[in-house]
Design an enzyme around this catalytic site. Sequence first.
Site, PDB file in Angstrom:
ATOM      1  N   ASP A  89       2.194  -6.794   2.214  1.00  0.00           N
ATOM      2  CA  ASP A  89       1.063  -6.092   2.500  1.00  0.00           C
ATOM      3  C   ASP A  89       1.376  -4.895   3.489  1.00  0.00           C
ATOM      4  O   ASP A  89       0.718  -4.356   4.040  1.00  0.00           O
ATOM      5  CB  ASP A  89      -0.078  -6.909   3.295  1.00  0.00           C
ATOM      6  N   HIS A 124       0.908  -1.229   0.104  1.00  0.00           N
ATOM      7  CA  HIS A 124       0.052   0.040  -0.138  1.00  0.00           C
ATOM      8  C   HIS A 124       0.844   1.142  -0.098  1.00  0.00           C
ATOM      9  O   HIS A 124       1.117   1.862   0.915  1.00  0.00           O
ATOM     10  CB  HIS A 124      -0.818   0.009   1.276  1.00  0.00           C
ATOM     11  N   GLY A 182      -6.909   3.712   7.212  1.00  0.00           N
ATOM     12  CA  GLY A 182      -7.118   4.406   8.397  1.00  0.00           C
ATOM     13  C   GLY A 182      -8.519   4.187   8.750  1.00  0.00           C
ATOM     14  O   GLY A 182      -9.178   4.989   9.527  1.00  0.00           O
ATOM     15  N   GLU A 183      -8.629   2.701   9.010  1.00  0.00           N
ATOM     16  CA  GLU A 183     -10.170   2.409   9.259  1.00  0.00           C
ATOM     17  C   GLU A 183     -10.280   2.552  10.883  1.00  0.00           C
ATOM     18  O   GLU A 183      -9.366   2.157  11.724  1.00  0.00           O
ATOM     19  CB  GLU A 183     -10.115   0.797   8.906  1.00  0.00           C
ATOM     20  N   ARG A 224     -15.998  -5.405   4.377  1.00  0.00           N
ATOM     21  CA  ARG A 224     -15.738  -4.279   3.754  1.00  0.00           C
ATOM     22  C   ARG A 224     -15.990  -4.127   2.278  1.00  0.00           C
ATOM     23  O   ARG A 224     -15.863  -2.832   1.717  1.00  0.00           O
ATOM     24  CB  ARG A 224     -14.359  -3.947   4.401  1.00  0.00           C
ATOM     25  N   HIS A 262      -8.074  -9.737  -2.734  1.00  0.00           N
ATOM     26  CA  HIS A 262      -8.184  -9.657  -1.339  1.00  0.00           C
ATOM     27  C   HIS A 262      -9.155 -10.653  -0.833  1.00  0.00           C
ATOM     28  O   HIS A 262     -10.339 -10.489  -1.029  1.00  0.00           O
ATOM     29  CB  HIS A 262      -8.494  -8.300  -0.749  1.00  0.00           C
TER      30      HIS A 262
END
Length: 381
Positions: free
Chosen positions: A279, A66, A72-73, A166, A198
């Site tokens: 990841d 990433h 920023g969950e 999600r 994913h």
Amino acid sequence: MLTLIENGDVYAPEPAGRRSVLLVDGKIGRIGEVDRTALDRLGLDHRVIDASGCVVTPGLIDPHEHLLGGSGEGGLSLQTPMLFLTEIVAYGITTVVGTLGVDTTMKTMAGLLARVKALKEEGLSAYLWSGGYDVPPASVMRSVREDMLFIDECVGAGEVAISDARGIAPPLPELARLVHDVHVGGLLSGKAGVTHFHVGDGRHRLEPLRQLLECYEIEPGWLYPTHVQRNERLLDEALALVARGMTVDFDTTERDLARWFRRYLDHDGDPGRLTISSDADSGTPRWHWEQLCGLVVRERHPLELVLPLATSNVARTLKLPRKGRLAPGCDGDVLVLTRDGLDVVHVLAGGEPMVTDGHVVARERFLAESGRHYELRGARE
């Protein structure tokens, strides 16, 4: 510029014995016997790396980072900053593939493409997946197919979420349409044309991928799921897909790679159909490196078994023919590692030094015009 690496044991990634590696203008020119005195007599500008007591390997390929930071969950203050050059190359990664995740609103495809191009300017090889968790996926142009055709750095679609609350759980026909579109984009552009999934911890696990294979004339090699080591039932389903010809990916965020790699081998998983990713930012390039090396140093797996997980297997899956191997004509992405501990001694990306004698010598270009000083250390370090 010529670089001669001599006196090291070459793993290309298969063991090739004590050989010299000559880099010419950023690519591998020769592997084998090289007359160093002849180079000296010619008066050509060259550097020599003495790899005595070391192994010489291809640079690592990380297929899932990433690069813009985490989503920023839990609140905007939990967003994490972008990945920087020095934290990537310090742990042997010379090729990286960036992805978005759950947030495709504030983390955008245009921003990801810009980050990829910035890393390329700093000397890394960098690519991207177009999309994120949602279907239809986010793209820079009007579609992922157009991204693949007109953006050199785009290798396919991803990371598309399945079996995860999600994600948006797209209807199977819509998912099949995306996979076919990406495959056609690969045919037209000469790229791999794979869709990167994913896989969450939902109860359907890999059922959507099985349905794609059984109902929509989709080939196993078009699909590339990651996070398949979340639990034993998920891994067992992944092993069944591997047996059908699919390549799967383990991430290293939980730092338990040894456990899952052992289970994979014990259940007859094909080592050639497995890749390893960091990841990052959930994990880090350092964890990726430590977990990979741990398979050899602590778990005593042969280096020639482990090394392809982050080199040639990834290059084959993503159709990057000049990556993941030490062979004439391949890019000059080379690691020199201590034989016993696999500590990083030298990293070269495209023939240029990123780490020298164990010290990172690469530097983010923006720092040349900046007065900022910062140091960030995660609590999970």
